[in-house]
Design a protein around this motif. Structure first.
Motif, short mmCIF file in Angstrom:
data_model
loop_
_atom_site.label_atom_id
_atom_site.label_comp_id
_atom_site.label_asym_id
_atom_site.label_seq_id
_atom_site.Cartn_x
_atom_site.Cartn_y
_atom_site.Cartn_z
N MET A 64 -0.90 5.71 3.00
CA MET A 64 -1.27 4.50 2.91
C MET A 64 -3.02 4.30 3.05
SD MET A 64 -0.16 0.99 5.13
CE MET A 64 1.22 1.56 4.96
N GLN A 65 -3.41 5.24 4.16
CA GLN A 65 -4.73 5.12 4.17
C GLN A 65 -5.62 5.60 3.00
OE1 GLN A 65 -6.50 3.69 7.23
NE2 GLN A 65 -8.05 4.05 5.50
N LEU A 66 -4.84 6.98 2.77
CA LEU A 66 -5.51 7.59 1.56
C LEU A 66 -5.82 6.38 0.32
CD1 LEU A 66 -6.53 10.00 -0.14
CD2 LEU A 66 -4.13 10.49 -0.61
N GLU A 116 -1.08 22.74 13.29
CA GLU A 116 -1.99 23.88 13.25
C GLU A 116 -2.41 23.67 11.96
OE1 GLU A 116 -1.26 27.80 14.92
OE2 GLU A 116 0.06 26.98 16.39
N PHE A 117 -1.83 23.73 10.91
CA PHE A 117 -2.43 23.73 9.47
C PHE A 117 -3.23 22.66 9.23
CE2 PHE A 117 -2.04 23.10 5.00
CZ PHE A 117 -2.37 24.05 4.46
N ALA A 118 -2.72 21.45 9.88
CA ALA A 118 -3.86 20.09 9.73
C ALA A 118 -5.04 20.35 10.34
CB ALA A 118 -2.88 18.99 10.38
N LYS A 119 -4.96 21.06 11.46
CA LYS A 119 -6.33 21.33 12.52
C LYS A 119 -7.14 22.37 11.41
CE LYS A 119 -4.48 20.41 16.90
NZ LYS A 119 -4.25 21.25 18.25
N GLU A 120 -6.55 23.16 10.94
CA GLU A 120 -7.29 24.17 10.05
C GLU A 120 -8.00 23.52 8.76
OE1 GLU A 120 -8.80 27.91 9.14
OE2 GLU A 120 -7.79 27.21 10.71
N LEU A 121 -7.35 22.73 8.07
CA LEU A 121 -7.86 21.71 6.88
C LEU A 121 -9.06 20.75 7.59
CD1 LEU A 121 -4.58 20.47 5.17
CD2 LEU A 121 -6.34 22.25 4.65
N GLN A 122 -8.73 20.36 8.75
CA GLN A 122 -10.04 19.43 9.37
C GLN A 122 -11.24 20.31 9.51
OE1 GLN A 122 -7.22 17.66 12.73
NE2 GLN A 122 -8.23 15.96 11.67
N SER A 123 -11.04 21.66 9.82
CA SER A 123 -12.04 22.51 10.33
C SER A 123 -13.20 22.53 9.01
CB SER A 123 -11.63 24.04 10.45
OG SER A 123 -11.04 24.60 9.43
N PHE A 124 -12.70 22.15 7.81
CA PHE A 124 -13.83 22.38 6.68
C PHE A 124 -14.49 20.97 6.64
CE2 PHE A 124 -10.00 24.61 5.12
CZ PHE A 124 -10.59 25.70 4.95
N ARG A 125 -14.58 20.05 7.57
CA ARG A 125 -15.39 19.05 7.93
C ARG A 125 -15.24 18.12 6.73
NH1 ARG A 125 -17.60 19.57 12.46
NH2 ARG A 125 -18.12 21.72 13.36
N LEU A 126 -14.03 18.00 6.04
CA LEU A 126 -13.79 16.98 5.12
C LEU A 126 -12.94 16.16 5.56
CD1 LEU A 126 -14.05 19.09 1.83
CD2 LEU A 126 -15.86 17.27 2.65
N LYS A 127 -12.47 14.98 4.89
CA LYS A 127 -11.45 13.86 5.35
C LYS A 127 -10.12 14.39 4.77
CE LYS A 127 -10.73 9.05 6.34
NZ LYS A 127 -11.37 7.75 6.00
N VAL A 128 -9.26 14.73 5.69
CA VAL A 128 -7.97 15.19 5.54
C VAL A 128 -6.76 14.09 5.72
CG1 VAL A 128 -6.33 16.90 6.06
CG2 VAL A 128 -8.75 17.46 6.30
N TYR A 129 -5.73 14.11 4.68
CA TYR A 129 -4.71 13.15 4.81
C TYR A 129 -3.34 14.02 4.76
CZ TYR A 129 -8.28 9.99 3.23
OH TYR A 129 -9.21 9.30 2.97
N ARG A 130 -2.53 13.66 5.55
CA ARG A 130 -1.01 14.10 5.17
C ARG A 130 -0.30 13.13 4.23
NH1 ARG A 130 4.39 14.81 9.11
NH2 ARG A 130 5.48 16.54 7.68
N LEU A 131 -0.03 13.70 3.14
CA LEU A 131 0.64 13.06 2.08
C LEU A 131 2.18 12.68 2.40
CD1 LEU A 131 -0.21 11.50 -0.66
CD2 LEU A 131 0.25 13.68 -1.74
N HIS A 159 0.90 -1.25 0.05
CA HIS A 159 -0.11 -0.11 -0.02
C HIS A 159 0.86 1.32 0.13
CE1 HIS A 159 -3.49 -2.29 0.48
NE2 HIS A 159 -3.04 -3.12 1.61
N ILE A 160 2.18 1.07 0.23
CA ILE A 160 2.97 2.21 0.34
C ILE A 160 3.70 2.53 -1.14
CG2 ILE A 160 4.91 3.28 1.39
CD1 ILE A 160 4.52 1.76 3.76
N VAL A 161 4.35 1.50 -1.70
CA VAL A 161 5.06 1.58 -3.17
C VAL A 161 4.54 0.15 -3.86
CG1 VAL A 161 6.94 1.75 -4.33
CG2 VAL A 161 6.94 2.51 -2.17
N GLY A 162 3.40 0.34 -4.48
CA GLY A 162 2.85 -0.85 -4.96
C GLY A 162 2.30 -0.69 -6.41
N ASP A 163 1.04 -1.20 -6.77
CA ASP A 163 0.58 -1.49 -7.95
C ASP A 163 0.69 -0.01 -8.87
OD1 ASP A 163 -1.75 -3.92 -7.63
OD2 ASP A 163 0.30 -3.81 -7.30
N ASP A 164 0.07 1.20 -7.99
CA ASP A 164 -0.12 2.47 -8.95
C ASP A 164 1.24 2.85 -9.14
OD1 ASP A 164 -2.75 2.42 -8.53
OD2 ASP A 164 -3.11 3.93 -6.70
#
Length: 656
Positions: free
Chosen positions: A270-272, A310-325, A54-59
């Motif tokens: 990986m979760q994404l 803090e930036f991650a929390k700001e992204l979460q405030s939009f109430r969508l699913k957020v991932y750190r790439l 899932h980290i370095v695979g098919d895609d």
């Protein structure tokens, strides 16, 4: 007396039997533990290989098959991701391998140890080769999982390994390999031996007094001993059951950690990738913080990490699913009804809010700008959003939505084909040097030559630098080409009297390995006092400290420095003043029409006067006719170069 003797014999036999029994139990338990260690090891290898996919695979391998050129930046991202996962999974190495067209095993990604990341030693990079290994070949060709339990040793150590083959939807076969250090296995085995030996000794000496106390009846004593052993066995089974429970809990914890970014506690790449496998239309946006490296450099890593949280929390405030790439890149995931969903408008509102967000650092305020690449659809969204993000950066737009026409598939195929051709050319000595004469303008005599690289294709076609160097720059091949040009030029002029120049890029100057190779070569061939290094102004000057240090090193050896293509686009006299250069090469865009364009002549005259004041010589490029040559001479330019005096061509290694 006779009864006492019989009793002593019975007791002696019982003790002997018990001692043998304890030893047998000890050995039996030891071998069961060793089998369990082997089983746990194999399960750990298989689990790590399945999760690493899932980290370095098919895609990733589909992109390679489609011809994508893997940049050093993307390769290092894969290295760091696999290294973090290998550490969490308690294995030594995790890597992916393919079999290329020449039946050579090639790494497409690999984890690394902390020491390897810091020093670069034994660091495996994209498309590095690996020696012929039959078990890897067997796994790739058969499509079956292969365990390597032979404890073979290579330059990285001695390992127990698993090779799990996977085949992508596009038909590309790759191998996911996982290694466990044999030293760790040996330590566990030694611990098991010591533990079982201690258990056996303690059990023997703990129960031996009971035999002596219960002399009255051997069978009664034996029965009680059996009861004690049964109890001990029951306790051991209970302990084993608890141990299995703890192992299961730890495995679940590792799996959970593998899907979470430890800094921001957001789901990770990986979760994404797992979530993107859900059927139906989806929309994602890759959000990149612009110039975040400068924040880290100015405020420090600790403050940078705080801002990222803090930036991650700001992204979460939009109430969508957020991932750190990775690093300063995040992904926002949004379910959409169809391709016509107004996702772009929603994301533009988010970007505006992100730009307006103020961060307080030690009483100072900071705003972060972001660039966003958006993709909407059902498949390959991460790659499409990445293409959109790069296009947004190139065009200096805040947001770009991916469109089919942005696809670089054909370009990537061309790059892959050409990179393979370059690699073969290097191996077959088909990277060659041509030399164009540089004459003294006053006398017309050849004083120097400029070294120009060419690549000879297998069919005899000769490619100019513009046809292959841009592709080479995206791979490790560019450094090898630079070294080959330096080597050939120095070997050619070691027995010739003329001076000669070689073009260097900022990448060459910033590579300590390349600089060391240059120093070694000019010293070995005794050409330091005749070589001139041409630096393209637009590439090198922005790295002033490094370029200045390089110039100083070369001039200490007796070499000369030229600024190439001066006058093309935006040129800065201030930049030249910062560097102690020996030559200024005036760009052909000013020279080619100098015989009838008065404005060009005025600009060139200014450059000449400036060069004379700082003690630098001037060279005119693209002198293609006699009127241009005469004008160059009239203006007082020191040297001329162009087709009027000679085209680039090979030279013998000595002057006839």
């Amino acid at each position: 007396m006779k009864y006492t003797t019989k009793l002593k014999i019975k007791i002696t036999l019982a003790i002997s039997f018990f001692l043998v029994w304890v030893v047998i139990i000890g050995f039996s338990q030891y071998y069961r533990e060793i089998e369990k260690i082997d089983k746990d090891c194999n399960e750990k290898l298989l689990t790590a290989a399945q999760l690493a996919r899932h980290i370095v695979g098919d895609d990733f391998h589909n992109q390679i098959k489609s011809g994508k050129v893997v940049s050093e930046r993307e390769d290092m991202k894969n290295i760091l991701a696999l290294s973090n996962f290998a550490q969490e999974a308690h294995v030594k190495y995790i890597y992916t391998i393919i079999l290329d067209a020449n039946d050579t095993l090639r790494f497409t990604s690999s984890s690394a140890l902390e020491k390897e990341l810091l020093t670069g030693e034994k660091l495996t990079r994209y498309f590095d080769s690996y020696e012929y290994y039959p078990k890897m070949i067997t796994a790739l060709e058969s499509g079956n999982i292969v365990y390597d339990l032979d404890n073979d040793t290579d330059e990285w150590g001695s390992f127990r390994s698993i090779f799990v083959p996977y085949t992508t939807k596009s038909g590309m076969r790759y191998l996911m390999g996982v290694d466990i250090d044999n030293k760790a296995m040996e330590v566990r085995a030694r611990e098991t031996i010591i533990s079982e030996a201690i258990k056996s000794i303690v059990l023997f000496f703990a129960l031996l007094p009971l035999l002596l106390l219960y002399r009255a009846h051997f069978y009664k004593t034996n029965r009680r001993l059996r009861l004690l052993v049964d109890k001990a066995t029951h306790q051991l089974r209970y302990m084993n059951k608890n141990l299995e429970r703890l192992v299961d809990e730890k495995s679940a914890q590792i799996l959970s950690q593998a899907l979470i970014d430890p800094l921001t506690e957001l789901p990770n790449r990986m979760q994404l990738q797992q979530d993107l496998m859900i059927d139906g239309f989806k929309g994602i946006a890759i959000v990149n913080i612009d110039d975040f490296k400068e924040v880290n450099d100015f405020f420090g890593i600790a403050i940078g990490d705080k801002i990222l949280r803090e930036f991650a929390k700001e992204l979460q405030s939009f109430r969508l699913k957020v991932y750190r790439l990775n690093g300063d890149e995040f992904v926002i995931f949004k379910a959409v009804t169809d391709e016509g969903d107004q996702i772009e408008a929603d994301f533009r509102s988010m970007v505006q809010a992100l730009h307006e967000k103020v961060y307080i650092i030690d009483g100072e305020t900071l705003n972060l700008n972001v660039t966003v690449g958006i993709a909407i659809g059902q498949k390959d969204l991460l790659g499409q959003a990445d293409i959109a993000l790069h296009l947004a950066k190139q065009t200096e737009q805040s947001i770009v939505v991916y469109k089919k026409e942005y696809s670089t598939e054909q370009k990537a195929k061309h790059y892959l084909s050409l990179s393979q051709a370059i690699r073969q050319a290097l191996l077959s000595s088909r990277i060659i040097c041509y030399y164009q004469p540089i004459v003294e303008a006053a006398s017309g005599k050849i004083k120097k030559y400029e070294t120009l690289v060419r690549m000879v294709m297998e069919d005899g076609t000769i490619l100019l630098p513009g046809d292959f160097l841009m592709v080479a720059q995206k791979t490790k091949l560019y450094t090898e080409i630079t070294k080959e040009v330096i080597r050939q030029a120095c070997e050619t002029f070691r027995l010739r009297p003329e001076g000669f120049s070689v073009n260097l890029s900022a990448r060459d100057i910033l590579s300590s390995d390349t600089v060391d190779f240059i120093l070694d070569t000019i010293r070995r061939t005794d050409t330091a006092n005749r070589i001139v290094f041409e630096i393209l102004e637009s590439e090198g000057i922005e790295n002033y400290k490094e370029v200045s240090l390089f110039i100083q090193k070369m001039q200490n050896e007796g070499a000369k420095i030229a600024i190439d293509d001066f006058g093309s686009g935006y040129s800065s006299f201030e930049n030249i003043l910062m560097l102690n250069v020996d030559y200024i090469k005036i760009d052909g865009s000013l020279i080619r029409n100098i015989d009838h364009e008065q404005r060009h002549a005025i600009v060139v005259q200014t450059i000449i006067e400036f060069s004379q004041k700082i003690g630098a010589k001037t060279i005119a490029e693209f002198v293609s006719s006699e009127p241009i040559a005469d004008k160059v001479k009239e203006l007082g330019i020191d040297y001329s170069q162009g087709y009027f005096f000679g085209k680039p061509e090979p030279l013998p290694a000595y002057k006839t």
